[in-house]
Design a protein around this motif. Sequence first.
Motif, PDB file in Angstrom:
ATOM      1  N   ARG A  30       1.958  -4.196  -9.506  1.00 39.38           N
ATOM      2  CA  ARG A  30       1.355  -3.986  -8.190  1.00 39.38           C
ATOM      3  C   ARG A  30       1.411  -2.517  -7.775  1.00 39.38           C
ATOM      4  N   LEU A  31       2.516  -1.847  -8.066  1.00 38.66           N
ATOM      5  CA  LEU A  31       2.639  -0.439  -7.703  1.00 38.66           C
ATOM      6  C   LEU A  31       1.652   0.422  -8.481  1.00 38.66           C
ATOM      7  N   TYR A  32       1.456   0.111  -9.766  1.00 37.51           N
ATOM      8  CA  TYR A  32       0.463   0.861 -10.548  1.00 37.51           C
ATOM      9  C   TYR A  32      -0.934   0.640  -9.988  1.00 37.51           C
ATOM     10  N   LEU A  33      -1.257  -0.599  -9.638  1.00 40.90           N
ATOM     11  CA  LEU A  33      -2.568  -0.896  -9.051  1.00 40.90           C
ATOM     12  C   LEU A  33      -2.758  -0.176  -7.719  1.00 40.90           C
ATOM     13  N   ALA A  34      -1.661   0.019  -7.001  1.00 38.75           N
ATOM     14  CA  ALA A  34      -1.733   0.711  -5.717  1.00 38.75           C
ATOM     15  C   ALA A  34      -1.845   2.219  -5.883  1.00 38.75           C
ATOM     16  N   GLY A  35      -1.716   2.692  -7.126  1.00 46.15           N
ATOM     17  CA  GLY A  35      -1.912   4.113  -7.384  1.00 46.15           C
ATOM     18  C   GLY A  35      -0.662   4.920  -7.641  1.00 46.15           C
ATOM     19  N   LEU A  36       0.484   4.262  -7.833  1.00 44.39           N
ATOM     20  CA  LEU A  36       1.715   5.008  -8.091  1.00 44.39           C
ATOM     21  C   LEU A  36       1.680   5.580  -9.510  1.00 44.39           C
ATOM     22  N   PRO A  37       1.869   6.886  -9.677  1.00 39.24           N
ATOM     23  CA  PRO A  37       1.941   7.461 -11.023  1.00 39.24           C
ATOM     24  C   PRO A  37       3.112   6.872 -11.798  1.00 39.24           C
ATOM     25  N   ARG A  38       2.901   6.642 -13.085  1.00 33.22           N
ATOM     26  CA  ARG A  38       3.931   5.982 -13.892  1.00 33.22           C
ATOM     27  C   ARG A  38       5.222   6.781 -13.972  1.00 33.22           C
ATOM     28  N   ARG A  46       0.854  -1.185   0.000  1.00 30.93           N
ATOM     29  CA  ARG A  46       0.000   0.000   0.000  1.00 30.93           C
ATOM     30  C   ARG A  46       0.890   1.235   0.000  1.00 30.93           C
ATOM     31  N   LEU A  47       0.524   2.218  -0.789  1.00 32.49           N
ATOM     32  CA  LEU A  47       1.266   3.469  -0.799  1.00 32.49           C
ATOM     33  C   LEU A  47       0.892   4.294   0.421  1.00 32.49           C
ATOM     34  N   VAL A  48       1.907   4.844   1.073  1.00 34.71           N
ATOM     35  CA  VAL A  48       1.630   5.760   2.176  1.00 34.71           C
ATOM     36  C   VAL A  48       1.472   7.183   1.649  1.00 34.71           C
ATOM     37  N   SER A  49       1.920   7.407   0.423  1.00 35.17           N
ATOM     38  CA  SER A  49       1.827   8.732  -0.193  1.00 35.17           C
ATOM     39  C   SER A  49       1.896   8.591  -1.696  1.00 35.17           C
ATOM     40  N   ARG A  50       1.122   9.406  -2.392  1.00 35.02           N
ATOM     41  CA  ARG A  50       1.196   9.421  -3.856  1.00 35.02           C
ATOM     42  C   ARG A  50       2.447  10.139  -4.349  1.00 35.02           C
ATOM     43  N   GLN A  51       3.240  10.655  -3.429  1.00 31.00           N
ATOM     44  CA  GLN A  51       4.519  11.271  -3.783  1.00 31.00           C
ATOM     45  C   GLN A  51       5.655  10.248  -3.780  1.00 31.00           C
TER      46      GLN A  51
END
Length: 311
Positions: free
Chosen positions: A291-299, A268-273
Amino acid sequence: MPELRVGERRWSVPVGSNLLDSLNQHGVSVPYSCRAGSCHACLVQCTQGLPSDSRPDALSAEQRQQGWRLACQCQVIENLQVHAFDPHQDGRPAEVVAVDWLSSHVLRLRLIPQRPLRYSAGQHLVLWAGNVARPYSLASLPGEDRFLEFHLDCRQPGAFSDAARQLQIGDSLRLGELRGGALHYDADWHTRPLWLLAAGTGLGPLFGVLREALRQDHQGAIRVIHLAHDAGEHYLAKPLQAMAASRPNLSIELWTPTELPAVLAQLRLVSRQTQALLCGSPDSVDAFARRLYLAGLPRNQLLADVFLSRG
């Protein structure tokens, strides 16, 4: 059919032949790693004629004007004369100062070049042992380590790893051109969460990047994840854990393939930064990235280098 020439040698190839394959299949040793135009290990200079290039953006305008091309991205469409890197004439000599095993499959090689080499954490070099070459990422940190350090995965047999097993202190190797991959540390990330995800010896360059981040006193949380074939192959576990003991913002996680599906599902991302750097085999990097993309990490906040399995 177009004619391909290297020095005094010449042979014909079908139109559209891949330049890298055409050279290697006819005994001209051109190293490569990614075959995607990222590692720049297969750089050659076209002195007469030009190939069709599917990645014209991969090199600078000045390099292209001088005839340099990435052989893996080029097709032969006309007569072509190529200058391939000659380690004996073009290579920089380096002396082996240490060869030791960090695990049953990971060989640590330390070299001191005859002339100082300026580099950054995360970059890579082509190493030449005689006429056998292989690109390897640097695990050392410029300014702190007097040597160049490389972590060689010797799990599978291969021409370079076989040669490396025979190296002794005092032996000489040749260095090709220094190249920058995707991995690096940016001071602008100073306060952002930094995730370093490595599989196998993909940990090598990320170890250098981690040390660079710590040297620059990175203030954000740093999460290091290492995926290894088994628990015995977490070859930098002790130094990483020692670093974490004195750095409250640094955490170390050691994974094995049996644990991978469960732990990936829990990411899980703790921050979108968050800034993520990935390195290892194609399958591992792909699994991490998905997995990181699914968790919301910008490409644009994910950087990756891929290691192909070649010895």
